[in-house]
Design a protein around this motif. Structure first.
Motif, mmCIF file in Angstrom:
data_model
loop_
_atom_site.group_PDB
_atom_site.id
_atom_site.type_symbol
_atom_site.label_atom_id
_atom_site.label_comp_id
_atom_site.label_asym_id
_atom_site.label_seq_id
_atom_site.Cartn_x
_atom_site.Cartn_y
_atom_site.Cartn_z
ATOM 1 N N ASP A 6 -10.732 15.615 -6.791
ATOM 2 C CA ASP A 6 -11.121 16.326 -5.577
ATOM 3 C C ASP A 6 -11.673 15.328 -4.575
ATOM 4 O O ASP A 6 -12.450 14.435 -4.936
ATOM 5 C CB ASP A 6 -12.185 17.382 -5.890
ATOM 6 N N GLY A 7 -11.286 15.485 -3.321
ATOM 7 C CA GLY A 7 -11.775 14.543 -2.316
ATOM 8 C C GLY A 7 -10.991 14.651 -1.027
ATOM 9 O O GLY A 7 -10.447 15.716 -0.701
ATOM 10 N N TYR A 8 -10.896 13.541 -0.311
ATOM 11 C CA TYR A 8 -10.159 13.523 0.954
ATOM 12 C C TYR A 8 -9.710 12.096 1.259
ATOM 13 O O TYR A 8 -10.257 11.125 0.734
ATOM 14 C CB TYR A 8 -11.017 14.061 2.100
ATOM 15 N N VAL A 9 -8.698 12.015 2.094
ATOM 16 C CA VAL A 9 -8.182 10.720 2.543
ATOM 17 C C VAL A 9 -8.818 10.401 3.878
ATOM 18 O O VAL A 9 -8.927 11.266 4.755
ATOM 19 C CB VAL A 9 -6.649 10.757 2.676
ATOM 20 N N THR A 10 -9.254 9.167 4.042
ATOM 21 C CA THR A 10 -9.862 8.758 5.300
ATOM 22 C C THR A 10 -9.120 7.556 5.864
ATOM 23 O O THR A 10 -8.445 6.819 5.128
ATOM 24 C CB THR A 10 -11.352 8.414 5.098
ATOM 25 N N ASN A 11 -9.236 7.377 7.167
ATOM 26 C CA ASN A 11 -8.609 6.248 7.862
ATOM 27 C C ASN A 11 -7.116 6.182 7.530
ATOM 28 O O ASN A 11 -6.583 5.139 7.147
ATOM 29 C CB ASN A 11 -9.298 4.938 7.472
ATOM 30 N N LEU A 12 -6.435 7.329 7.678
ATOM 31 C CA LEU A 12 -5.027 7.447 7.297
ATOM 32 C C LEU A 12 -4.128 6.809 8.355
ATOM 33 O O LEU A 12 -4.144 7.206 9.524
ATOM 34 C CB LEU A 12 -4.663 8.924 7.114
ATOM 35 N N ALA A 13 -3.342 5.819 7.932
ATOM 36 C CA ALA A 13 -2.394 5.159 8.843
ATOM 37 C C ALA A 13 -0.960 5.247 8.344
ATOM 38 O O ALA A 13 -0.039 4.886 9.072
ATOM 39 C CB ALA A 13 -2.783 3.690 9.030
ATOM 40 N N LEU A 14 -0.741 5.704 7.120
ATOM 41 C CA LEU A 14 0.595 5.765 6.543
ATOM 42 C C LEU A 14 1.432 6.820 7.262
ATOM 43 O O LEU A 14 0.961 7.933 7.528
ATOM 44 C CB LEU A 14 0.505 6.096 5.050
ATOM 45 N N ARG A 15 2.691 6.482 7.556
ATOM 46 C CA ARG A 15 3.591 7.385 8.260
ATOM 47 C C ARG A 15 4.956 7.400 7.584
ATOM 48 O O ARG A 15 5.322 6.483 6.856
ATOM 49 C CB ARG A 15 3.752 6.962 9.730
ATOM 50 N N LYS A 16 5.712 8.451 7.872
ATOM 51 C CA LYS A 16 7.069 8.574 7.360
ATOM 52 C C LYS A 16 7.911 7.397 7.841
ATOM 53 O O LYS A 16 7.851 7.002 9.005
ATOM 54 C CB LYS A 16 7.669 9.895 7.838
ATOM 55 N N GLY A 17 8.691 6.829 6.944
ATOM 56 C CA GLY A 17 9.539 5.701 7.283
ATOM 57 C C GLY A 17 8.963 4.363 6.855
ATOM 58 O O GLY A 17 9.703 3.372 6.793
ATOM 59 N N ALA A 18 7.686 4.317 6.580
ATOM 60 C CA ALA A 18 7.076 3.067 6.111
ATOM 61 C C ALA A 18 7.569 2.757 4.702
ATOM 62 O O ALA A 18 7.903 3.655 3.923
ATOM 63 C CB ALA A 18 5.566 3.173 6.138
ATOM 64 N N ARG A 19 7.612 1.494 4.377
ATOM 65 C CA ARG A 19 8.011 1.077 3.037
ATOM 66 C C ARG A 19 6.771 0.615 2.286
ATOM 67 O O ARG A 19 6.012 -0.222 2.783
ATOM 68 C CB ARG A 19 9.056 -0.035 3.083
ATOM 69 N N VAL A 20 6.582 1.156 1.096
ATOM 70 C CA VAL A 20 5.421 0.827 0.282
ATOM 71 C C VAL A 20 5.878 0.108 -0.976
ATOM 72 O O VAL A 20 7.034 0.228 -1.408
ATOM 73 C CB VAL A 20 4.626 2.099 -0.093
ATOM 74 N N SER A 21 4.951 -0.645 -1.550
ATOM 75 C CA SER A 21 5.245 -1.388 -2.771
ATOM 76 C C SER A 21 4.191 -1.070 -3.815
ATOM 77 O O SER A 21 3.160 -0.460 -3.520
ATOM 78 C CB SER A 21 5.286 -2.897 -2.492
ATOM 79 N N SER A 22 4.472 -1.506 -5.028
ATOM 80 C CA SER A 22 3.548 -1.239 -6.131
ATOM 81 C C SER A 22 2.618 -2.408 -6.399
ATOM 82 O O SER A 22 2.017 -2.486 -7.470
ATOM 83 C CB SER A 22 4.338 -0.909 -7.402
ATOM 84 N N LEU A 23 2.491 -3.322 -5.437
ATOM 85 C CA LEU A 23 1.594 -4.451 -5.619
ATOM 86 C C LEU A 23 0.143 -3.983 -5.578
ATOM 87 O O LEU A 23 -0.246 -3.226 -4.669
ATOM 88 C CB LEU A 23 1.836 -5.497 -4.525
ATOM 89 N N PRO A 24 -0.694 -4.403 -6.534
ATOM 90 C CA PRO A 24 -2.084 -3.920 -6.580
ATOM 91 C C PRO A 24 -2.918 -4.342 -5.371
ATOM 92 O O PRO A 24 -3.943 -3.738 -5.098
ATOM 93 C CB PRO A 24 -2.624 -4.522 -7.878
ATOM 94 N N LEU A 25 -2.493 -5.384 -4.665
ATOM 95 C CA LEU A 25 -3.255 -5.859 -3.509
ATOM 96 C C LEU A 25 -2.751 -5.252 -2.212
ATOM 97 O O LEU A 25 -3.129 -5.702 -1.123
ATOM 98 C CB LEU A 25 -3.191 -7.393 -3.424
ATOM 99 N N SER A 26 -1.899 -4.215 -2.311
ATOM 100 C CA SER A 26 -1.347 -3.588 -1.107
ATOM 101 C C SER A 26 -1.576 -2.084 -1.118
ATOM 102 O O SER A 26 -0.638 -1.284 -1.193
ATOM 103 C CB SER A 26 0.153 -3.896 -0.998
ATOM 104 N N PRO A 27 -2.839 -1.637 -1.099
ATOM 105 C CA PRO A 27 -3.104 -0.185 -1.041
ATOM 106 C C PRO A 27 -2.615 0.397 0.271
ATOM 107 O O PRO A 27 -2.619 -0.270 1.310
ATOM 108 C CB PRO A 27 -4.623 -0.098 -1.175
ATOM 109 N N VAL A 28 -2.193 1.651 0.224
ATOM 110 C CA VAL A 28 -1.628 2.290 1.414
ATOM 111 C C VAL A 28 -2.581 3.311 2.041
ATOM 112 O O VAL A 28 -2.379 3.735 3.171
ATOM 113 C CB VAL A 28 -0.291 2.970 1.079
#
Length: 313
Positions: free
Chosen positions: A164-186
């Motif tokens: 339970d909680g909330y997302v803050t400072n949200l910058a992620l948008r549709k079309g962005a490419r994400v990776s599973s690198l631990p040093l690259s939180p989205v």
């Protein structure tokens, strides 16, 4: 508080002298100084360890959201700073390549099971070798494991709230490419399932603090209000006392008596959940020592609660 007590005494002394209840001799002339010494030594100084007071801060666990699979983001249904339940969808990754992998491995797995059945039937009729059955069984088991891993990757294309909680400072948008690198939180997820309230207590005053003792707290977020609670624990380590493995010798540094941190729990759980992370205030802990000083500390804390209406710091 010492000044207030002394002023009250001076008013009483003036009235007693004015109405000739006492004679204003040398003793009564020096009595204010005697009273001040007695108040300081017998009440106010012991109040520091009998009912210690310190700054309080509300802290929440923050989870850095890193997807388990890489890909293009196809949907971000979450809204920043809106409460979420555990399991709610945060965002989705294009599942096409992972679904194709599941389909391909599943086809191979079905063929392997068919061949295993055929080899087993031949072996039971003494027309085949046991080695061929074991080989086909091994192939089927390997493909079964690969299918589970591929299905897991497919399921992970939908990223969900860990609590339970909330997302803050949200910058992620549709079309962005994400990776599973631990040093690259989205995104940053703030966990509200538990509220951590820490109180800083000077080391000299923390000697009698123990779990279960009564706590009163006031916050800038709710001026004029006093909230009760209990001591949960006294943290057994602070940063100055921490050592880390390194290839260098001990580096001398100035030693300071940094405050200890006491974790407390408020009785009003609903209010604790509403407190924003970073809420500051003041808390007092009532130990089993110097109990007469508890009354003075309660008065002081309520004065601070009223001052929260006008004091931003």
């Amino acid at each position: 508080m010492a000044i207030a007590i002394l002023n009250i005494y001076l008013v009483l002394l003036f009235l007693l002298v004015h109405f000739r209840v006492v004679r204003f001799n040398l003793f009564w002339k020096v009595s204010p100084a005697i009273v001040m010494v007695l108040v300081l030594l017998g009440l106010l100084i012991p109040m520091g360890w009998g009912a210690p007071q310190g700054a309080a801060l509300v802290v929440r666990n923050a989870v850095s959201i890193v997807p388990d699979v890489a890909g293009e983001v196809t949907d971000v249904p979450v809204v920043a700073n809106v409460p979420l339940r555990s399991g709610d969808v945060l965002f989705k990754i294009d599942p096409t390549p992972y679904a194709a992998q599941v389909k391909a491995i599943n086809a191979q797995f079905k063929l392997a099971k068919t061949r295993l059945g055929q080899m087993t039937e031949l072996y039971e009729k003494d027309a085949g070798r046991g080695f061929d059955v074991e080989q086909r069984q091994s192939e089927a088991d390997q493909l079964s494991g690969q299918l589970e891993a591929a299905q897991w990757n497919l399921d992970k294309t939908t990223v969900r709230a860990p609590a339970d909680g909330y997302v803050t400072n949200l910058a992620l948008r549709k079309g962005a490419r994400v990776s599973s690198l631990p040093l690259s939180p989205v995104m940053a997820f703030i966990d509200t399932s538990s509220t951590i309230i820490g109180v800083e207590i000077n080391q000299i005053d923390a000697r009698y603090v123990a779990p279960g003792q009564e706590v009163e707290a006031t916050f800038k977020f709710a001026p004029g209000q006093i909230f009760t609670g209990k001591v949960e624990s006294v943290l057994q380590a602070i940063a100055p006392g921490q050592t880390q493995t390194s290839g260098t010798a001990v580096l001398p540094r100035a030693i300071e008596a940094a405050p200890f941190v006491v974790r407390v729990r408020l009785d009003d759980a609903d209010f604790a959940r509403r407190l924003p992370a970073g809420s500051a205030g003041t808390a007092a802990i009532y130990t089993d020592h110097v109990k007469p000083a508890h009354i003075v500390r309660r008065v002081v804390l309520r004065q601070l609660a009223i001052l929260n209406y006008v004091n931003p710091f």
